[in-house]
Write a protein that holds these residues in place. Sequence first.
Motif, mmCIF file in Angstrom:
data_model
loop_
_atom_site.group_PDB
_atom_site.id
_atom_site.type_symbol
_atom_site.label_atom_id
_atom_site.label_comp_id
_atom_site.label_asym_id
_atom_site.label_seq_id
_atom_site.Cartn_x
_atom_site.Cartn_y
_atom_site.Cartn_z
ATOM 1 N N THR A 184 27.580 -13.989 11.902
ATOM 2 C CA THR A 184 27.848 -14.927 12.993
ATOM 3 C C THR A 184 28.912 -15.941 12.587
ATOM 4 O O THR A 184 29.775 -16.312 13.393
ATOM 5 C CB THR A 184 26.549 -15.660 13.392
ATOM 6 O OG1 THR A 184 25.541 -14.687 13.664
ATOM 7 C CG2 THR A 184 26.760 -16.520 14.619
ATOM 8 N N ALA B 242 32.202 -14.331 12.941
ATOM 9 C CA ALA B 242 32.570 -14.237 14.363
ATOM 10 C C ALA B 242 33.016 -15.583 14.919
ATOM 11 O O ALA B 242 33.935 -15.666 15.737
ATOM 12 C CB ALA B 242 31.398 -13.693 15.169
ATOM 13 N N ALA C 115 23.530 -19.582 15.056
ATOM 14 C CA ALA C 115 24.518 -19.089 16.023
ATOM 15 C C ALA C 115 24.907 -20.194 16.997
ATOM 16 O O ALA C 115 26.091 -20.414 17.279
ATOM 17 C CB ALA C 115 23.971 -17.873 16.778
ATOM 18 N N LEU D 39 28.750 -9.553 17.490
ATOM 19 C CA LEU D 39 27.636 -10.372 17.038
ATOM 20 C C LEU D 39 26.361 -9.540 17.100
ATOM 21 O O LEU D 39 26.253 -8.617 17.904
ATOM 22 C CB LEU D 39 27.464 -11.583 17.947
ATOM 23 C CG LEU D 39 28.457 -12.719 17.764
ATOM 24 C CD1 LEU D 39 28.402 -13.640 18.976
ATOM 25 C CD2 LEU D 39 28.106 -13.510 16.515
#
Lengths: 242, 242
Positions: free
Chosen positions: A132, A135, A225, B218
């Motif tokens: 995460t 990302a 996240a 994700l």
Amino acid sequence: VYTPRTPRVVAARRLSRRREREEAGRFLVEGPPAIGEALTTPGAVVELFVTVPALDRHPELISATREQGVRVSPVTEEALAGLAGTVHPQGLVAVCRRTDVELPVALGRRPRLAAVLVDIRDPGNAGTVLRTADAAGAGAVVFAGAAVDPYNDKCVRASAGSLFHVDVVVARSAAPALAALRQAGLTVLAADVHGDEDLDELADARVRVPIHGRAESLNLAAAAAVCLYSSARAHRSKEQSQ
Amino acid sequence: VYTPRTPRVVAARRLSRRREREEAGRFLVEGPPAIGEALTTPGAVVELFVTVPALDRHPELISATREQGVRVSPVTEEALAGLAGTVHPQGLVAVCRRTDVELPVALGRRPRLAAVLVDIRDPGNAGTVLRTADAAGAGAVVFAGAAVDPYNDKCVRASAGSLFHVDVVVARSAAPALAALRQAGLTVLAADVHGDEDLDELADARVRVPIHGRAESLNLAAAAAVCLYSSARAHRSKEQSQ
């Protein structure tokens, strides 16, 4: 074709233990997607163990491996099963070199966002946070204190290749790492539900994902996240307003 | 003290299978925190199996169970191990009644936020999304299409009690459920990385968590956390500006 008793296979199998990984500076990566990511880091893959059916099933991966001058070793199904942590590794397990860097090296690349995993023991959660963080645009992920080994097989799997995308740092102690991050100009936000006071003292601020419903808390990876994407959003809106 | 062969224990053990759960309308919940949450829903707990040491270790939970007129059945360690999906259920497993409601009932309570899990098969991911949806303030969570059974033991564990906090709906088909949600005034946002076109047609818009780094995607539960909290934030900022 190597069997479970071939010395190279026996040596690779030992990498399932943290101490052996640390001594050898190597770890195992399984399955085509993760091995494909490992190959994007030159020099990371040291040897590829592959079953005979998988040799035919993944011709591109095999030739990409050979192009890097990396040894491709055919193994029996039994030998591969002994190397793999999952039931379906699709016939491929690679021995890789550790890719982590020292914190000053990571900070030298001036990351704008970093995640610090303090004492996070669960490998699935740690690997998911690593994925995460990648990302969300983090440049570095620090495994600090009593955190799990980033090269633990479950952590490697949960990271889905992100282990090879960001600067991974292993810091035995959280305090000096957090101090270095602050000195590098990063704002340190503590998001610890257990409210570790020592951690608070090292942070610029404490954040908490709001609980609007009746849940007691969030799963660690879900909370991370929300926090990481909040930071990414804040950075980007700041950029746009400048 | 019941053994693994006592008929009541044998019957409860069958609830590890989906078909048996559906026929009986019952499922298993293990460990003190989740059973504590189950007890907050009157009538949910039908029977509590408990080892003799756990009877002493959890006096408040046992008396709360008895106060609801629920049968507390002492079992051997072996009988409990057969009922539990985890290695450490702390000596307690409860048989519970299904708590899901029909979609019109859930919509009658006018949820402002709902999560629809279309074809989500992984029980850990589904349970984590249920927990996160609860935390983000969702009133309903719909398990649609080929989604996992919400009463699967791994899903129940990952939900960390949130199964008892929100309206859980099981919808065999996603399309009519999504249509009903839109008709109830909710904006349907599709967040499917695989880009299911059928799903797109049923949604008001498609959303995607931005990937700023090199990660391919994700983890599902992480993406759901970012989406649900974005919706929660949008609702709240809209409220404040009104």
